[in-house]
Design a protein around this motif. Structure first.
Motif, mmCIF file in Angstrom:
data_model
loop_
_atom_site.group_PDB
_atom_site.id
_atom_site.type_symbol
_atom_site.label_atom_id
_atom_site.label_comp_id
_atom_site.label_asym_id
_atom_site.label_seq_id
_atom_site.Cartn_x
_atom_site.Cartn_y
_atom_site.Cartn_z
ATOM 1 N N UNK A 76 -5.850 12.386 -12.386
ATOM 2 C CA UNK A 76 -6.172 12.304 -10.963
ATOM 3 C C UNK A 76 -5.477 11.086 -10.376
ATOM 4 N N UNK A 77 -4.840 11.272 -9.236
ATOM 5 C CA UNK A 77 -4.056 10.190 -8.644
ATOM 6 C C UNK A 77 -4.853 9.330 -7.672
ATOM 7 N N UNK A 78 -4.448 8.076 -7.578
ATOM 8 C CA UNK A 78 -4.982 7.164 -6.568
ATOM 9 C C UNK A 78 -4.421 7.560 -5.199
ATOM 10 N N UNK A 79 -5.269 7.473 -4.183
ATOM 11 C CA UNK A 79 -4.824 7.745 -2.817
ATOM 12 C C UNK A 79 -4.502 6.431 -2.117
ATOM 13 N N UNK A 80 -3.389 6.411 -1.405
ATOM 14 C CA UNK A 80 -2.964 5.199 -0.700
ATOM 15 C C UNK A 80 -2.672 5.531 0.756
ATOM 16 N N UNK A 81 -2.651 4.492 1.579
ATOM 17 C CA UNK A 81 -2.230 4.638 2.967
ATOM 18 C C UNK A 81 -0.863 3.985 3.095
ATOM 19 N N UNK A 82 0.086 4.716 3.645
ATOM 20 C CA UNK A 82 1.447 4.227 3.845
ATOM 21 C C UNK A 82 1.529 3.614 5.238
ATOM 22 N N UNK A 83 2.037 2.381 5.300
ATOM 23 C CA UNK A 83 2.041 1.608 6.533
ATOM 24 C C UNK A 83 3.337 0.792 6.625
ATOM 25 N N UNK A 84 3.707 0.341 7.826
ATOM 26 C CA UNK A 84 4.836 -0.595 7.945
ATOM 27 C C UNK A 84 4.503 -1.918 7.254
ATOM 28 N N UNK A 85 5.504 -2.609 6.799
ATOM 29 C CA UNK A 85 5.283 -3.856 6.059
ATOM 30 C C UNK A 85 4.633 -4.951 6.903
ATOM 31 N N UNK A 86 4.760 -4.877 8.225
ATOM 32 C CA UNK A 86 4.166 -5.897 9.075
ATOM 33 C C UNK A 86 2.814 -5.459 9.652
ATOM 34 N N UNK A 87 2.232 -4.409 9.099
ATOM 35 C CA UNK A 87 0.953 -3.893 9.603
ATOM 36 C C UNK A 87 -0.186 -4.817 9.190
ATOM 37 N N UNK A 88 -1.245 -4.873 9.999
ATOM 38 C CA UNK A 88 -2.400 -5.727 9.698
ATOM 39 C C UNK A 88 -3.098 -5.340 8.396
ATOM 40 N N UNK A 89 -3.037 -4.070 8.034
ATOM 41 C CA UNK A 89 -3.707 -3.604 6.814
ATOM 42 C C UNK A 89 -3.140 -4.269 5.567
ATOM 43 N N UNK A 90 -1.917 -4.750 5.645
ATOM 44 C CA UNK A 90 -1.306 -5.360 4.467
ATOM 45 C C UNK A 90 -1.989 -6.663 4.059
ATOM 46 N N UNK A 91 -2.864 -7.186 4.907
ATOM 47 C CA UNK A 91 -3.569 -8.422 4.563
ATOM 48 C C UNK A 91 -4.573 -8.208 3.436
ATOM 49 N N UNK A 92 -4.964 -6.956 3.179
ATOM 50 C CA UNK A 92 -5.939 -6.651 2.125
ATOM 51 C C UNK A 92 -5.252 -5.923 0.973
ATOM 52 N N UNK A 138 5.743 7.209 10.495
ATOM 53 C CA UNK A 138 5.150 5.916 10.124
ATOM 54 C C UNK A 138 6.183 4.807 10.305
ATOM 55 N N UNK A 139 7.409 5.058 9.870
ATOM 56 C CA UNK A 139 8.472 4.061 10.002
ATOM 57 C C UNK A 139 8.769 3.759 11.463
ATOM 58 N N UNK A 140 8.527 4.739 12.331
ATOM 59 C CA UNK A 140 8.760 4.541 13.765
ATOM 60 C C UNK A 140 7.573 3.874 14.449
ATOM 61 N N UNK A 141 6.518 3.574 13.699
ATOM 62 C CA UNK A 141 5.357 2.893 14.259
ATOM 63 C C UNK A 141 4.399 3.797 15.002
ATOM 64 N N UNK A 142 4.460 5.104 14.745
ATOM 65 C CA UNK A 142 3.626 6.057 15.483
ATOM 66 C C UNK A 142 2.258 6.241 14.831
ATOM 67 N N UNK A 143 2.115 5.970 13.552
ATOM 68 C CA UNK A 143 0.832 6.151 12.893
ATOM 69 C C UNK A 143 0.911 5.723 11.442
ATOM 70 N N UNK A 144 -0.155 6.007 10.695
ATOM 71 C CA UNK A 144 -0.200 5.738 9.260
ATOM 72 C C UNK A 144 -0.442 7.051 8.543
ATOM 73 N N UNK A 145 -0.276 7.042 7.219
ATOM 74 C CA UNK A 145 -0.323 8.290 6.466
ATOM 75 C C UNK A 145 -1.005 8.076 5.122
ATOM 76 N N UNK A 146 -1.961 8.935 4.779
ATOM 77 C CA UNK A 146 -2.621 8.890 3.481
ATOM 78 C C UNK A 146 -2.024 9.957 2.570
ATOM 79 N N UNK A 147 -1.776 9.590 1.320
ATOM 80 C CA UNK A 147 -1.172 10.516 0.374
ATOM 81 C C UNK A 147 -1.394 10.015 -1.052
#
Length: 258
Positions: A76-92, A138-147
């Motif tokens: 079973x795989x871990x689920x991650x959220x894909x985000x831009x490198x400068x996104x606030x979520x990267x703080x965690x 996501x790269x265009x800054x339109x949203x984030x993606x879980x996969x």
């Protein structure tokens, strides 16, 4: 289980994100006379490929139709959220679905996480056709993606990163094949993915040596050594302790008549 296959090769389908390289290498080492044919198929089309007979087995994403397909869950795989490198979520180091409540969460049509309703956060105006399209958004800054993590690595970009989502649905990967096509070759591959050794009694056994053919030299030597030990033990049991030679001071037998 049927007998040996008439096909000259074993056809394995696999979905994006799954890497069959390790198992393919073991197959080629154990069965060099049976070529392994690998074909990548979309996750949504994997069942059809197997049921139509276009592959002998497949590394697929769960769930599958268990009324027509057999399946052995592998991991079973871990689920991650894909985000831009400068996104606030990267703080965690990891986040929860609630942490994404204010984000536009993209939901591609080929999503493999199997949400009961829809992903967390705010929905986009339209659903991207593919995961690859969603990554571009996501790269265009339109949203984030879980996969699943493997798909995040497959679609890696230098300007994007990801973080684990601890409470999101997860994707399981399984080895699957049609219920009525459990062949010897399928059993061979089951043994490989389950880590069986070549000599495992649960896997297929090597073909017996033809009549009149001598066993390998190593087995002959082992047999002789074992036979020697048995003979030595028998001598001790049957003859008891070895006789002592009579010395000069020992009793003599009766003299022989002349």
């Amino acid at each position: 289980m049927t007998g040996s296959e008439d096909r000259p090769s074993f056809r394995l389908a696999y979905v994006p994100g799954v890497t069959p390289d390790k198992w393919a290498r073991i197959w080629n080492e154990r069965l060099p006379d049976v070529p392994l044919s690998l074909t990548q198929v979309p996750a949504a089309g994997a069942e059809g490929v197997l049921l139509d007979g276009d592959a002998d087995a497949g590394l697929v994403r769960l769930p599958v139709d268990r009324t027509r397909l057999s399946a052995i869950p592998l991991y079973t795989e871990t689920t991650v959220v894909v985000i831009p490198k400068d996104h606030l979520v990267t703080a965690a180091d990891e986040v929860t679905a609630e942490d994404l409540a204010d984000e536009i969460v993209l939901h591609p049509l080929d999503d493999v996480l199997g949400w009961e309703e829809r992903p967390p956060g705010r929905p986009a105006l339209e659903r991207p056709a593919t995961t690859a399209d969603a990554v571009e958004l996501v790269a265009a800054g339109i949203g984030v993606l879980l996969m699943p993590l493997s798909l995040a690595r497959l679609h890696h970009r230098k300007d994007l990163t990801y973080r684990t989502v601890t409470d999101a649905p997860q994707s399981g990967v399984a080895l699957s094949w049609p219920e009525d096509a459990h062949t010897d070759r399928v059993e061979d591959f089951i043994g490989i993915v389950r880590g069986r050794t070549v000599n495992s009694t649960r896997g297929r056994q090597p073909d017996p040596a033809p009549a009149g053919q001598k066993p390998a030299a190593g087995k002959q030597q082992s047999g002789k050594q074992q036979s020697g030990k048995q003979q030595t033990g028998g001598a001790r049991r049957g003859g008891g302790a070895p006789r002592k030679k009579s010395g000069s001071g020992g009793a003599r037998g009766k003299p022989r008549r002349r």
